[in-house]
Design a protein around this motif. Structure first.
Motif, short mmCIF file in Angstrom:
data_model
loop_
_atom_site.label_atom_id
_atom_site.label_comp_id
_atom_site.label_asym_id
_atom_site.label_seq_id
_atom_site.Cartn_x
_atom_site.Cartn_y
_atom_site.Cartn_z
N GLY A 63 92.91 23.12 94.65
CA GLY A 63 92.45 23.11 96.73
C GLY A 63 92.14 23.93 97.09
O GLY A 63 91.59 24.02 98.41
N ARG A 82 88.49 25.52 99.18
CA ARG A 82 87.39 25.33 99.59
C ARG A 82 86.33 26.35 98.33
O ARG A 82 86.65 27.23 97.83
CB ARG A 82 87.58 25.87 100.82
N ARG A 131 88.79 18.84 97.09
CA ARG A 131 90.02 19.06 97.99
C ARG A 131 90.72 18.12 98.20
O ARG A 131 92.14 18.03 98.27
CB ARG A 131 89.18 20.58 98.60
#
Length: 280
Positions: A137, A139, A230
């Motif tokens: 997840g 960025r 994500r």
């Protein structure tokens, strides 16, 4: 035509003081620049900070800009109002209407296919880039900061602008596979993902290369971008373990409302359901 006294005051005295005030707020340099520009624009065009002018400015923003931009400008003005002791004049943010669906999210089938093809073709670094995006997840700005030392630890601690800690966990299976790959590459330290010059890869480099692989493998390039993975992570997490508060923490969301979008179906899933259900 000479500038009104307040404008002169802003340009030659207050701007520097306001900048120093913002720097103490632990804001990024980019945010500070945006705030300074916003207040400078307001003072130039609206002069005094009073109810009438502030609402006129908000009306102008709402007419010409998207809600996110409007709220950023309002935050800047509110910071300045706090700074000059006029907190009572603070403007309220505009409501951002969330979509009732997720758009352009990679499917589990495409995610699995992409990983499989990358591994088959021996593109191991990119196989792991895709796996890390989908299984942590992260960025993209966080992904490029992961080091081999973090892999061995099993997590990467991140700190937000406000000093809030968020821990990015690396799942056991992914961690073990990464360690095998690193052992084969004889790498023991430094950034996990490197470019061809042996330097840390850039966020732009990842975005571009993912597009290249989407084209190569015949995938829809609209869904092959870093943030798409994500979204996939969040959807899969909630389907397997329905704890939205935990997911909000893992994703680093300030508000649980941001996380609620992942309870919704993607636009593709909605279309598929409608096609099956609506036969009349």
């Amino acid at each position: 035509m000479s500038l009104p006294p307040q404008n002169v005051n802003w340009r030659y005295k207050m701007k520097q003081s306001f900048e120093e005030y913002l720097q103490k707020q632990n804001l990024s340099q980019h945010t500070i620049s945006v705030y300074l520009w916003t207040v400078d624009y307001y003072v130039t065009n609206y002069k005094d900070f009073n109810v009438e002018n502030l609402h006129a400015y908000k009306g102008y923003l709402m007419e010409f800009f998207k809600p996110k931009t409007v709220n950023l400008r309002i935050q800047a003005i509110n910071k300045y109002l706090d700074f000059i002791g006029k907190e009572k004049l603070r403007l309220s943010a505009v409501k951002i209407q969330q979509k009732t669906f997720l758009e352009n999210v990679i499917s589990n089938a495409d995610y699995t296919f992409l990983k499989k093809q990358l591994k088959k073709d021996g593109n191991m670094q990119w196989y792991f880039v895709v796996w890390y995006l989908g299984a942590t997840g992260a960025r993209v700005s966080e992904l490029i900061r992961i080091k081999i030392e973090h892999v061995n630890l099993g997590y990467f601690d991140l700190y937000s602008k406000g000093g809030k800690l968020r821990r990015l966990y690396i799942p056991k299976k992914l961690r073990e596979e990464t360690q095998k790959w690193l052992s084969e590459e004889q790498r023991t330290t430094g950034y996990l993902f490197l470019n061809r010059f042996g330097e840390r890869i850039t966020a732009r480099g990842i975005s571009q290369q993912l597009k290249n692989y989407a084209d190569k493998y015949g995938l829809d390039s609209k869904v092959i971008y870093p943030h798409s993975f994500r979204h996939l992570y969040a959807k899969n997490f909630l389907e397997k373990y329905n704890d939205i508060a935990l997911l909000a923490d893992l994703m680093g969301h300030e508000s649980i409302e941001t996380t609620r979008i992942y309870l919704r179906r993607t636009a593709t899933e909605q279309q598929s359901l409608i096609d099956k259900i609506v036969t009349w």
